[in-house]
Design an enzyme around this catalytic site. Structure first.
Site, PDB file in Angstrom:
ATOM      1  N   LYS A  91      25.666  38.886  37.631  1.00 52.72           N
ATOM      2  CA  LYS A  91      26.988  38.972  38.602  1.00 52.72           C
ATOM      3  C   LYS A  91      27.371  40.367  38.094  1.00 52.72           C
ATOM      4  O   LYS A  91      27.291  40.752  36.874  1.00 52.72           O
ATOM      5  CB  LYS A  91      27.950  37.860  37.909  1.00 52.72           C
ATOM      6  CG  LYS A  91      28.893  37.460  38.614  1.00 52.72           C
ATOM      7  CD  LYS A  91      29.571  36.246  37.874  1.00 52.72           C
ATOM      8  CE  LYS A  91      31.032  35.973  38.635  1.00 52.72           C
ATOM      9  NZ  LYS A  91      31.724  34.978  37.968  1.00 52.72           N
TER      10      LYS A  91
HETATM   11  C1  E4P Z   1      34.205  33.192  39.228  1.00 54.65           C
HETATM   12  O1  E4P Z   1      32.993  33.562  39.578  1.00 54.65           O
HETATM   13  C2  E4P Z   1      35.294  33.887  38.678  1.00 54.65           C
HETATM   14  O2  E4P Z   1      34.956  34.786  37.615  1.00 54.65           O
HETATM   15  C3  E4P Z   1      36.433  33.063  38.478  1.00 54.65           C
HETATM   16  O3  E4P Z   1      36.598  31.920  39.164  1.00 54.65           O
HETATM   17  C4  E4P Z   1      37.613  33.756  38.109  1.00 54.65           C
HETATM   18  O4  E4P Z   1      38.640  32.989  37.887  1.00 54.65           O
HETATM   19  P1  E4P Z   1      40.349  33.160  37.360  1.00 54.65           P
HETATM   20  O5  E4P Z   1      41.056  34.031  38.174  1.00 54.65           O
HETATM   21  O6  E4P Z   1      40.766  31.676  37.273  1.00 54.65           O
HETATM   22  O7  E4P Z   1      40.154  33.861  36.004  1.00 54.65           O
END
Ligand code: E4P
Length: 222
Positions: A91
């Site tokens: 990622k």
């Molecule tokens: C997923 O890939 C993201 O990192 C995550 O959904 C972020 O979510 P949040 O905005 O609740 O922290």
């Protein structure tokens, strides 16, 4: 439509896997921080071991995020992460440096998820760089009075227009309506907190109907 779970908690991942609806996992540094009990003694090797444990539970893409800002460092870190297991997806943040790393990985057979995406232009760049997944953060956009779902619809349209194969992961999901709208928009994947996965199954009329059925079925017990 595929469902990923958005957590680093092994308990939550196991629970979701038992439901039989789990296709993958996304983590980020904040989600990892939540499961660390003793930060002073949590090493990078511990992080990699944790990702390996997740890969043993779920046979699908497992996103592990880089924690550096320069492309060369992201590349070095991402190569280490990808070596953990064949299902690891690196990622990378959708920055100029992140794009360089994504391009490198796509040319070298390493899967990537472009994260922290908040605009259609960022999503377009992710696809052009060869990202396998793109993660628009709908909840965080909603939090600043901007429609997260409108962004998802724009990305799906743009990718369809040009035949990009990058899969859209709706991220930062806060409620079941986000899931319904993601499905209506044709998003490939929604990554969900465990609390939202459970909410998807719940309906007060189901509970009420079941209570009555159980009550009426009791006549047969004699
Ligand atoms: C997923 O890939 C993201 O990192 C995550 O959904 C972020 O979510 P949040 O905005 O609740 O922290």
């Amino acid at each position: 439509m595929k469902f990923f779970i958005d957590t680093a908690s092994l308990d939550e991942i196991n629970a979701a896997a038992e439901l039989g609806v789990l296709d993958g996992v996304t983590t980020n540094p904040s989600l990892i921080a939540k499961i660390v009990k003793d930060p002073a003694n949590f090493t990078y090797a511990d992080f990699k071991a944790h990702i390996a444990r997740i890969c043993e539970i779920v046979d699908g893409p497992v996103s592990a995020e880089v924690t550096t800002l320069k492309s060369e460092e992201m590349i070095a870190q991402g190569e280490e992460l990808a070596a953990i297991h064949k299902n690891v997806v690196v990622k990378c943040p959708l920055t100029v440096e992140g794009l360089k790393a994504i391009r490198h990985f796509s040319q070298n057979g390493i899967k990537t998820n472009a994260t922290l995406v908040f605009s259609p232009t960022q999503a377009l760049l992710a696809a052009k760089a060869g990202a396998d997944f793109v993660s628009p953060f709908v909840g965080r956009l909603d939090d600043v009075s901007t429609s997260g779902m409108e962004l998802v619809r724009q990305i799906v349209t743009i990718y369809d227009n040009y035949g990009y194969l990058t899969e859209v992961i709706v991220a930062s999901v806060r409620n079941p309506l986000h899931v319904v709208e993601s499905a209506m928009a044709g998003a490939d994947i929604a990554t969900l907190p465990y609390s939202v996965i459970k909410q998807l199954a719940n309906h007060p009329l189901t509970d009420k109907g079941l209570e009555k059925f159980m009550e009426d079925a009791a006549v047969m017990k004699g």
